[in-house]
Design a protein around this motif. Structure first.
Motif, PDB file in Angstrom:
ATOM      1  N   ALA A   2       0.836  -1.207   0.000  1.00  0.00           N
ATOM      2  CA  ALA A   2       0.000   0.000   0.000  1.00  0.00           C
ATOM      3  C   ALA A   2       0.867   1.252   0.000  1.00  0.00           C
ATOM      4  O   ALA A   2       2.010   1.237   0.472  1.00  0.00           O
ATOM      5  CB  ALA A   2      -0.908   0.016   1.226  1.00  0.00           C
ATOM      6  N   TYR A  41      -5.651   5.549   0.610  1.00  0.00           N
ATOM      7  CA  TYR A  41      -4.472   4.785   0.198  1.00  0.00           C
ATOM      8  C   TYR A  41      -4.813   3.928  -1.016  1.00  0.00           C
ATOM      9  O   TYR A  41      -5.972   3.602  -1.265  1.00  0.00           O
ATOM     10  CB  TYR A  41      -3.960   3.901   1.339  1.00  0.00           C
ATOM     11  CG  TYR A  41      -4.981   2.916   1.876  1.00  0.00           C
ATOM     12  CD1 TYR A  41      -4.992   1.585   1.449  1.00  0.00           C
ATOM     13  CD2 TYR A  41      -5.940   3.314   2.805  1.00  0.00           C
ATOM     14  CE1 TYR A  41      -5.928   0.689   1.932  1.00  0.00           C
ATOM     15  CE2 TYR A  41      -6.882   2.424   3.287  1.00  0.00           C
ATOM     16  CZ  TYR A  41      -6.869   1.111   2.858  1.00  0.00           C
ATOM     17  OH  TYR A  41      -7.801   0.230   3.336  1.00  0.00           O
ATOM     18  N   SER A  42      -3.785   3.609  -1.780  1.00  0.00           N
ATOM     19  CA  SER A  42      -3.951   2.654  -2.871  1.00  0.00           C
ATOM     20  C   SER A  42      -3.151   1.420  -2.493  1.00  0.00           C
ATOM     21  O   SER A  42      -2.168   1.499  -1.742  1.00  0.00           O
ATOM     22  CB  SER A  42      -3.466   3.239  -4.198  1.00  0.00           C
ATOM     23  OG  SER A  42      -2.115   3.605  -4.124  1.00  0.00           O
ATOM     24  N   TYR A  43      -3.587   0.270  -2.999  1.00  0.00           N
ATOM     25  CA  TYR A  43      -2.842  -0.949  -2.711  1.00  0.00           C
ATOM     26  C   TYR A  43      -3.019  -1.980  -3.810  1.00  0.00           C
ATOM     27  O   TYR A  43      -4.013  -1.981  -4.527  1.00  0.00           O
ATOM     28  CB  TYR A  43      -3.229  -1.524  -1.349  1.00  0.00           C
ATOM     29  CG  TYR A  43      -4.594  -2.165  -1.249  1.00  0.00           C
ATOM     30  CD1 TYR A  43      -4.728  -3.552  -1.316  1.00  0.00           C
ATOM     31  CD2 TYR A  43      -5.743  -1.399  -1.065  1.00  0.00           C
ATOM     32  CE1 TYR A  43      -5.980  -4.149  -1.202  1.00  0.00           C
ATOM     33  CE2 TYR A  43      -6.979  -1.993  -0.952  1.00  0.00           C
ATOM     34  CZ  TYR A  43      -7.093  -3.374  -1.020  1.00  0.00           C
ATOM     35  OH  TYR A  43      -8.324  -3.964  -0.906  1.00  0.00           O
TER      36      TYR A  43
END
Length: 157
Positions: free
Chosen positions: A74, A87-89
């Motif tokens: 992430a 957040y991106s993951y």
């Protein structure tokens, strides 16, 4: 030929019997997060790291002993203390990327507790609409189970 992509989104809510500051801390502190975020106790628990700041990264690796290995990487994009985490993951299964998602966790005061809303928008890559549909359903279910574990943790159960 490239693997097709399926786009999907979902939102989940939980009413927690803890103030937003306690819920936020459960995401922000690595030792606290390890108490609720992850697989069942019998799973193999591999690498785990958390750099909780904008631009920071998180990694968690684990899975059933002797079976597949799940890896999550992430990046935190937006953090507003006690209010919001974006957040991106990416999720990998045995080293193969299965999905990339953007997640937003919103925390709102709710009496003496918190209304948590998690929204996930994902791109899923498994090769067919049927298997992607199952993966999306599984992700929603698994995310719900993580929020249930968070609820038990912050509620003190």
């Amino acid at each position: 030929m490239s693997v097709p992509v399926t786009h999907a989104s979902f939102s989940l809510e939980r009413r927690l019997n803890a103030p937003p500051s306690r819920v936020f801390a459960a995401f922000a502190d690595h030792a606290s997060k390890k108490k609720w975020f992850g697989g069942p106790p019998e799973w193999y628990q591999g690498e785990s790291s958390l750099d909780f700041r904008e631009g920071g990264r998180e990694t968690d690796v684990g899975g059933p002993v002797g079976s597949w290995v799940s890896t999550m990487h992430a990046i935190y994009h937006d953090i507003v203390e006690n209010e919001r985490i974006v957040y991106s993951y990416e999720m990998l299964l045995d080293g193969r990327r299965m999905s990339v998602s953007l997640s937003t966790v919103e925390l709102e005061p709710d009496g003496g507790g918190t209304l948590l809303t998690l929204t996930e928008q994902g791109a899923f890559f498994t090769g067919s609409p049927e298997s992607d549909g199952a993966q999306v359903a599984g992700r929603k279910e698994g995310t719900g189970e993580l929020l249930d574990a968070l609820q038990k943790y912050v509620d003190g159960n």
